[in-house]
Motif scaffolding. Structure first.
Motif, PDB file in Angstrom:
ATOM      1  N   ARG A  16       0.825  -1.209   0.000  1.00 48.46           N
ATOM      2  CA  ARG A  16       0.000   0.000   0.000  1.00 48.46           C
ATOM      3  C   ARG A  16       0.859   1.258   0.000  1.00 48.46           C
ATOM      4  NH1 ARG A  16      -4.179  -3.353   3.701  1.00 48.46           N
ATOM      5  NH2 ARG A  16      -5.771  -3.610   2.074  1.00 48.46           N
ATOM      6  N   GLU A  17       1.969   1.226   0.717  1.00 43.42           N
ATOM      7  CA  GLU A  17       2.867   2.372   0.694  1.00 43.42           C
ATOM      8  C   GLU A  17       3.449   2.588  -0.705  1.00 43.42           C
ATOM      9  OE1 GLU A  17       3.828   4.669   2.954  1.00 43.42           O
ATOM     10  OE2 GLU A  17       2.398   3.933   4.455  1.00 43.42           O
ATOM     11  N   LYS A  18       3.705   1.494  -1.419  1.00 41.76           N
ATOM     12  CA  LYS A  18       4.234   1.594  -2.771  1.00 41.76           C
ATOM     13  C   LYS A  18       3.145   1.833  -3.816  1.00 41.76           C
ATOM     14  CE  LYS A  18       8.542  -1.043  -2.521  1.00 41.76           C
ATOM     15  NZ  LYS A  18       9.310  -0.098  -3.337  1.00 41.76           N
ATOM     16  N   GLU A  19       1.897   1.856  -3.363  1.00 38.40           N
ATOM     17  CA  GLU A  19       0.743   2.072  -4.233  1.00 38.40           C
ATOM     18  C   GLU A  19       0.678   1.038  -5.350  1.00 38.40           C
ATOM     19  OE1 GLU A  19       0.493   6.140  -5.493  1.00 38.40           O
ATOM     20  OE2 GLU A  19       0.610   6.922  -3.436  1.00 38.40           O
ATOM     21  N   LEU A  20       0.919  -0.224  -4.971  1.00 34.24           N
ATOM     22  CA  LEU A  20       0.835  -1.338  -5.911  1.00 34.24           C
ATOM     23  C   LEU A  20      -0.511  -2.034  -5.748  1.00 34.24           C
ATOM     24  CD1 LEU A  20       4.418  -2.828  -5.425  1.00 34.24           C
ATOM     25  CD2 LEU A  20       3.607  -1.475  -7.369  1.00 34.24           C
ATOM     26  N   ALA A  21      -1.196  -2.259  -6.854  1.00 28.02           N
ATOM     27  CA  ALA A  21      -2.487  -2.940  -6.815  1.00 28.02           C
ATOM     28  C   ALA A  21      -2.278  -4.423  -6.508  1.00 28.02           C
ATOM     29  CB  ALA A  21      -3.212  -2.780  -8.147  1.00 28.02           C
ATOM     30  N   ALA A  51      11.968  -5.111  -7.691  1.00 28.54           N
ATOM     31  CA  ALA A  51      11.100  -5.124  -8.874  1.00 28.54           C
ATOM     32  C   ALA A  51      10.336  -3.819  -9.045  1.00 28.54           C
ATOM     33  CB  ALA A  51      10.116  -6.298  -8.783  1.00 28.54           C
ATOM     34  N   TYR A  52      10.063  -3.138  -7.938  1.00 25.70           N
ATOM     35  CA  TYR A  52       9.260  -1.908  -7.969  1.00 25.70           C
ATOM     36  C   TYR A  52       9.979  -0.842  -7.139  1.00 25.70           C
ATOM     37  CZ  TYR A  52       5.807  -5.210  -9.704  1.00 25.70           C
ATOM     38  OH  TYR A  52       5.156  -6.169 -10.445  1.00 25.70           O
ATOM     39  N   PRO A  53      11.056  -0.280  -7.670  1.00 31.29           N
ATOM     40  CA  PRO A  53      11.902   0.630  -6.882  1.00 31.29           C
ATOM     41  C   PRO A  53      11.275   1.982  -6.572  1.00 31.29           C
ATOM     42  CG  PRO A  53      12.691   0.503  -9.156  1.00 31.29           C
ATOM     43  CD  PRO A  53      11.626  -0.547  -9.007  1.00 31.29           C
ATOM     44  N   ASP A  54      10.183   2.344  -7.250  1.00 36.59           N
ATOM     45  CA  ASP A  54       9.531   3.602  -6.921  1.00 36.59           C
ATOM     46  C   ASP A  54       9.006   3.552  -5.484  1.00 36.59           C
ATOM     47  OD1 ASP A  54      10.050   4.469  -9.452  1.00 36.59           O
ATOM     48  OD2 ASP A  54       8.002   4.209 -10.204  1.00 36.59           O
ATOM     49  N   ARG A  55       9.025   4.692  -4.822  1.00 32.21           N
ATOM     50  CA  ARG A  55       8.587   4.805  -3.422  1.00 32.21           C
ATOM     51  C   ARG A  55       9.341   3.774  -2.558  1.00 32.21           C
ATOM     52  NH1 ARG A  55       4.156   5.290  -6.682  1.00 32.21           N
ATOM     53  NH2 ARG A  55       3.092   7.297  -6.604  1.00 32.21           N
ATOM     54  N   PRO A  56      10.653   3.895  -2.499  1.00 33.17           N
ATOM     55  CA  PRO A  56      11.459   2.900  -1.764  1.00 33.17           C
ATOM     56  C   PRO A  56      11.098   2.859  -0.283  1.00 33.17           C
ATOM     57  CG  PRO A  56      12.770   4.827  -2.310  1.00 33.17           C
ATOM     58  CD  PRO A  56      11.473   4.979  -3.040  1.00 33.17           C
ATOM     59  N   MET A  57      11.175   1.669   0.276  1.00 27.63           N
ATOM     60  CA  MET A  57      10.876   1.471   1.691  1.00 27.63           C
ATOM     61  C   MET A  57      12.142   1.462   2.544  1.00 27.63           C
ATOM     62  SD  MET A  57       7.548   1.184   2.043  1.00 27.63           S
ATOM     63  CE  MET A  57       7.262   0.261   3.559  1.00 27.63           C
ATOM     64  N   LEU A  58      13.295   1.217   1.932  1.00 25.74           N
ATOM     65  CA  LEU A  58      14.555   1.193   2.661  1.00 25.74           C
ATOM     66  C   LEU A  58      15.215   2.574   2.622  1.00 25.74           C
ATOM     67  CD1 LEU A  58      16.194  -2.182   1.569  1.00 25.74           C
ATOM     68  CD2 LEU A  58      15.608  -1.534   3.912  1.00 25.74           C
ATOM     69  N   PRO A  59      15.927   2.940   3.693  1.00 24.05           N
ATOM     70  CA  PRO A  59      16.698   4.183   3.646  1.00 24.05           C
ATOM     71  C   PRO A  59      17.885   4.043   2.697  1.00 24.05           C
ATOM     72  CG  PRO A  59      17.129   3.010   5.689  1.00 24.05           C
ATOM     73  CD  PRO A  59      16.028   2.257   4.988  1.00 24.05           C
ATOM     74  N   ALA A  60      18.546   5.145   2.402  1.00 23.71           N
ATOM     75  CA  ALA A  60      19.613   5.138   1.403  1.00 23.71           C
ATOM     76  C   ALA A  60      20.945   4.636   1.951  1.00 23.71           C
ATOM     77  CB  ALA A  60      19.783   6.546   0.826  1.00 23.71           C
ATOM     78  N   ALA A  61      21.300   5.014   3.167  1.00 17.75           N
ATOM     79  CA  ALA A  61      22.624   4.697   3.700  1.00 17.75           C
ATOM     80  C   ALA A  61      22.718   3.222   4.096  1.00 17.75           C
ATOM     81  CB  ALA A  61      22.921   5.584   4.909  1.00 17.75           C
ATOM     82  N   PRO A  62      23.825   2.550   3.778  1.00 19.95           N
ATOM     83  CA  PRO A  62      23.972   1.132   4.135  1.00 19.95           C
ATOM     84  C   PRO A  62      23.796   0.857   5.623  1.00 19.95           C
ATOM     85  CG  PRO A  62      25.646   1.757   2.539  1.00 19.95           C
ATOM     86  CD  PRO A  62      24.946   3.019   2.943  1.00 19.95           C
ATOM     87  N   ALA A  63      24.335   1.729   6.476  1.00 18.77           N
ATOM     88  CA  ALA A  63      24.195   1.495   7.919  1.00 18.77           C
ATOM     89  C   ALA A  63      22.737   1.571   8.351  1.00 18.77           C
ATOM     90  CB  ALA A  63      25.031   2.513   8.701  1.00 18.77           C
TER      91      ALA A  63
END
Length: 263
Positions: free
Chosen positions: A22-27, A77-89
């Protein structure tokens, strides 16, 4: 293309995936598998997940099981609206939080359900299990509040992976009468106000109302018609929290089950 999720509204693992979708707005559509509570799952569901556990995701010709692996697949597969933060740590930090709640916090909530809803524990064992759970939850809440720190979200400055992972389990603890306090309580209120979490929580409540509560299922457990799954971390929790007799009795009465062999 609409994704299909093999789901059960009560499963926090499935709830985590639905929040992310739902956060990624995927049906997506959901399907509740038959036979999952009896150890008799089969057909397309078993083909999607030979462990016979929800969730499992179908994306065209791709089938993915395990909630963490599903989240990873969705990020790839669906990188738009990423759920992970950017920094590796930061990515490592939220994955560690997810692992802790997926195993240790899930096991505590599951154990509370075993005792309160399904009547496990005899001759004082239930009281000992409930006391263990209360003590462990206090420690878990303190640890989670430290992981949250001064941020608004477990993922940092925005709702994401860590928040989708924690919300179903904290709501489960609240449902058992164990609510966090302090900044963790404030975080939970913010999380539950999001549409992705609110809709997922509403589905669980609606399913519980439609099913008439746990009374009939508890009778089915007593008769061996419904078998609760004692997967690895749940089995560990029950034994180390004083419930080894619950396990041996459940095996003798054939009203518990374990992860099926791969076929």
């Amino acid at each position: 293309m609409t994704l299909t999720l093999w789901d059960h509204p009560f499963s926090p693992y499935a709830q985590k995936v639905k929040i992310a979708l739902r956060e990624k707005e995927l049906a997506f559509d959901t399907v509740v598998p038959g036979g999952i509570g009896t150890g008799g799952a089969r057909g397309d569901f078993l083909a999607a997940n030979p462990r016979a556990e929800v969730p499992a995701l179908i994306d065209g010709d791709v089938a993915v099981f395990d909630s963490t692996v599903i989240l990873e697949y969705l990020e790839d597969a669906y990188p738009d609206r990423p759920m992970l933060p950017a920094a590796p740590a930061d990515r490592a930090r939220v994955r560690m939080v997810e692992d802790v709640v997926d195993t240790q916090l899930e096991a505590i909530n599951w154990g509370l359900t075993e005792v309160r809803a399904f009547g496990r524990g005899r001759d004082g064992a239930a009281d000992a299990l409930l006391a263990s759970a209360e003590r462990q939850l206090a420690g878990m809440f303190a640890w989670l509040e430290r992981q949250l720190g001064a941020a608004d979200w477990f993922t940092g400055d925005r709702f994401g992976w860590g928040d989708a992972a924690v919300a179903p389990y904290l709501n489960g603890s609240v449902g058992h009468g164990h609510a966090p306090g302090g900044r963790l309580a404030d975080w939970l209120a913010r999380a539950n106000a999001r549409a992705s979490v609110a809709d997922t929580l509403a589905e669980a409540r609606a399913a519980r109302t439609a099913g008439g509560g746990m009374g009939d299922v508890a009778k089915a457990v007593e008769q061996g018609l419904f078998k609760r799954e004692y997967r690895d971390h749940r089995l560990e929790w029950m034994i180390r929290s004083g419930g080894i007799d619950v396990v041996t009795e459940g095996m003798a009465r054939d009203n518990i089950r374990f992860t099926p062999d791969m076929r």
